[in-house]
Motif scaffolding. Sequence first.
Motif, PDB file in Angstrom:
ATOM      1  N   LYS A 193      40.255  56.768  24.411  1.00 46.29           N
ATOM      2  CA  LYS A 193      40.402  55.732  25.475  1.00 46.29           C
ATOM      3  C   LYS A 193      39.863  54.665  24.850  1.00 46.29           C
ATOM      4  O   LYS A 193      39.806  53.093  25.123  1.00 46.29           O
ATOM      5  N   LEU A 194      38.136  55.109  25.286  1.00 46.19           N
ATOM      6  CA  LEU A 194      37.263  53.807  24.973  1.00 46.19           C
ATOM      7  C   LEU A 194      36.540  53.932  23.979  1.00 46.19           C
ATOM      8  O   LEU A 194      36.777  52.505  23.466  1.00 46.19           O
ATOM      9  N   LEU A 195      37.109  54.311  22.725  1.00 46.68           N
ATOM     10  CA  LEU A 195      36.827  53.890  21.223  1.00 46.68           C
ATOM     11  C   LEU A 195      37.854  52.920  21.219  1.00 46.68           C
ATOM     12  O   LEU A 195      38.039  52.030  20.218  1.00 46.68           O
ATOM     13  N   SER A 196      39.204  53.535  21.538  1.00 50.14           N
ATOM     14  CA  SER A 196      40.367  52.406  21.425  1.00 50.14           C
ATOM     15  C   SER A 196      39.890  51.371  21.838  1.00 50.14           C
ATOM     16  O   SER A 196      40.120  50.433  21.376  1.00 50.14           O
ATOM     17  N   VAL A 197      39.634  51.044  22.772  1.00 52.77           N
ATOM     18  CA  VAL A 197      39.320  49.923  23.283  1.00 52.77           C
ATOM     19  C   VAL A 197      38.579  49.010  22.682  1.00 52.77           C
ATOM     20  O   VAL A 197      38.954  47.776  22.394  1.00 52.77           O
ATOM     21  N   ALA A 198      37.571  49.505  21.994  1.00 53.46           N
ATOM     22  CA  ALA A 198      36.744  48.626  21.240  1.00 53.46           C
ATOM     23  C   ALA A 198      37.434  49.047  19.842  1.00 53.46           C
ATOM     24  O   ALA A 198      36.405  47.746  19.575  1.00 53.46           O
ATOM     25  N   GLY A 199      37.249  49.422  19.095  1.00 51.75           N
ATOM     26  CA  GLY A 199      38.175  49.287  18.149  1.00 51.75           C
ATOM     27  C   GLY A 199      39.141  47.692  18.389  1.00 51.75           C
ATOM     28  O   GLY A 199      39.684  47.328  17.378  1.00 51.75           O
ATOM     29  N   GLY A 200      39.957  48.226  19.764  1.00 53.12           N
ATOM     30  CA  GLY A 200      40.657  46.691  19.510  1.00 53.12           C
ATOM     31  C   GLY A 200      40.354  45.234  19.790  1.00 53.12           C
ATOM     32  O   GLY A 200      40.169  44.637  18.846  1.00 53.12           O
ATOM     33  N   PHE A 201      38.973  45.525  20.364  1.00 58.15           N
ATOM     34  CA  PHE A 201      37.786  44.122  20.431  1.00 58.15           C
ATOM     35  C   PHE A 201      37.296  44.074  19.328  1.00 58.15           C
ATOM     36  O   PHE A 201      37.491  43.186  18.321  1.00 58.15           O
ATOM     37  N   LEU A 202      37.110  44.979  17.985  1.00 56.11           N
ATOM     38  CA  LEU A 202      36.559  44.715  16.524  1.00 56.11           C
ATOM     39  C   LEU A 202      37.416  44.390  16.066  1.00 56.11           C
ATOM     40  O   LEU A 202      37.281  43.407  14.934  1.00 56.11           O
ATOM     41  N   GLY A 203      38.842  45.076  16.121  1.00 55.13           N
ATOM     42  CA  GLY A 203      40.104  45.153  15.351  1.00 55.13           C
ATOM     43  C   GLY A 203      40.143  45.654  13.861  1.00 55.13           C
ATOM     44  O   GLY A 203      39.604  46.609  13.919  1.00 55.13           O
ATOM     45  N   GLU A 204      41.302  45.073  13.194  1.00 53.02           N
ATOM     46  CA  GLU A 204      41.396  46.586  12.008  1.00 53.02           C
ATOM     47  C   GLU A 204      40.848  46.763  11.390  1.00 53.02           C
ATOM     48  O   GLU A 204      40.599  47.816  11.011  1.00 53.02           O
ATOM     49  N   LYS A 205      39.650  45.895  11.174  1.00 51.47           N
ATOM     50  CA  LYS A 205      38.415  46.322  10.220  1.00 51.47           C
ATOM     51  C   LYS A 205      37.524  47.000  10.098  1.00 51.47           C
ATOM     52  O   LYS A 205      36.815  47.768   9.482  1.00 51.47           O
ATOM     53  N   SER A 237      48.321  36.121  17.584  1.00 52.62           N
ATOM     54  CA  SER A 237      48.129  36.764  16.234  1.00 52.62           C
ATOM     55  C   SER A 237      46.566  37.903  16.713  1.00 52.62           C
ATOM     56  O   SER A 237      46.297  38.562  16.002  1.00 52.62           O
ATOM     57  N   GLY A 238      45.150  37.083  17.630  1.00 53.81           N
ATOM     58  CA  GLY A 238      44.694  38.085  17.802  1.00 53.81           C
ATOM     59  C   GLY A 238      44.807  38.893  18.797  1.00 53.81           C
ATOM     60  O   GLY A 238      44.282  39.995  19.018  1.00 53.81           O
ATOM     61  N   ALA A 239      46.120  38.952  19.417  1.00 55.92           N
ATOM     62  CA  ALA A 239      46.142  40.192  20.218  1.00 55.92           C
ATOM     63  C   ALA A 239      47.362  40.671  19.539  1.00 55.92           C
ATOM     64  O   ALA A 239      46.540  42.256  19.894  1.00 55.92           O
ATOM     65  N   PHE A 240      47.740  40.690  18.181  1.00 45.97           N
ATOM     66  CA  PHE A 240      48.400  41.996  17.554  1.00 45.97           C
ATOM     67  C   PHE A 240      47.220  42.128  16.839  1.00 45.97           C
ATOM     68  O   PHE A 240      47.060  43.323  16.382  1.00 45.97           O
ATOM     69  N   ASP A 241      45.959  41.952  16.463  1.00 46.62           N
ATOM     70  CA  ASP A 241      44.979  42.083  15.595  1.00 46.62           C
ATOM     71  C   ASP A 241      44.614  42.910  16.727  1.00 46.62           C
ATOM     72  O   ASP A 241      43.691  44.704  16.392  1.00 46.62           O
ATOM     73  N   TRP A 242      44.505  43.358  17.905  1.00 46.09           N
ATOM     74  CA  TRP A 242      43.678  43.426  19.418  1.00 46.09           C
ATOM     75  C   TRP A 242      44.369  44.742  19.047  1.00 46.09           C
ATOM     76  O   TRP A 242      43.998  46.421  18.768  1.00 46.09           O
ATOM     77  N   VAL A 243      45.518  44.785  18.966  1.00 36.88           N
ATOM     78  CA  VAL A 243      46.552  46.578  19.292  1.00 36.88           C
ATOM     79  C   VAL A 243      46.427  46.624  17.642  1.00 36.88           C
ATOM     80  O   VAL A 243      46.662  48.254  18.081  1.00 36.88           O
TER      81      VAL A 243
END
Length: 160
Positions: free
Chosen positions: A73-85, A42-48
């Motif tokens: 690409k870097l914004l996407s990586v940071a967005g993955g760390f922070l999650g969908e919120k 679920s955490g990996a899914f939230d990252w994606v």
Amino acid sequence: MLLLFLGVTSVQDIKTRRISNWYWLIGGLLGVISRLWSSGLSGAFDWVCGAAGTFFLSLLGYLCGGIGASDVKLLSVAGGFLGEKAIFFLPVHTLLFAGAMSVIYLVRQGRLIDHLRDLARMIPEVLCGSCLLPVSKTRIPLVPCILGAVILWYLKGGGH
């Protein structure tokens, strides 16, 4: 981990105004692995979800010529760390930091007044749709702005 990653990447962006693809690849792998470790699938899914949502919003900035592909690409990586919120928070606040950085840059160069006059002359044409705002050729390092937005996210308690 994200703050350290963005801090190191910020130094590279400030020095060279370029970001190697290795940075976002390593950051993405670290993000997925850390989410798998802490929250399982679920955490990996939230990252994606966070990465994909941030990617598509940031892609608009790239298509308009406002940010580079590595920034997306870097914004996407940071967005993955922070999650969908953080899908909306991260790009919007990154651009706010970038705007502030641009104003500081123009003030330091003594060009702010000239740019404001040019902008004021273009406003009627832009509002009528007969002119698009030109994209500046000056490159502002965006990764420090991403870092600022992430720090703000954590200070506002967005991770909880």
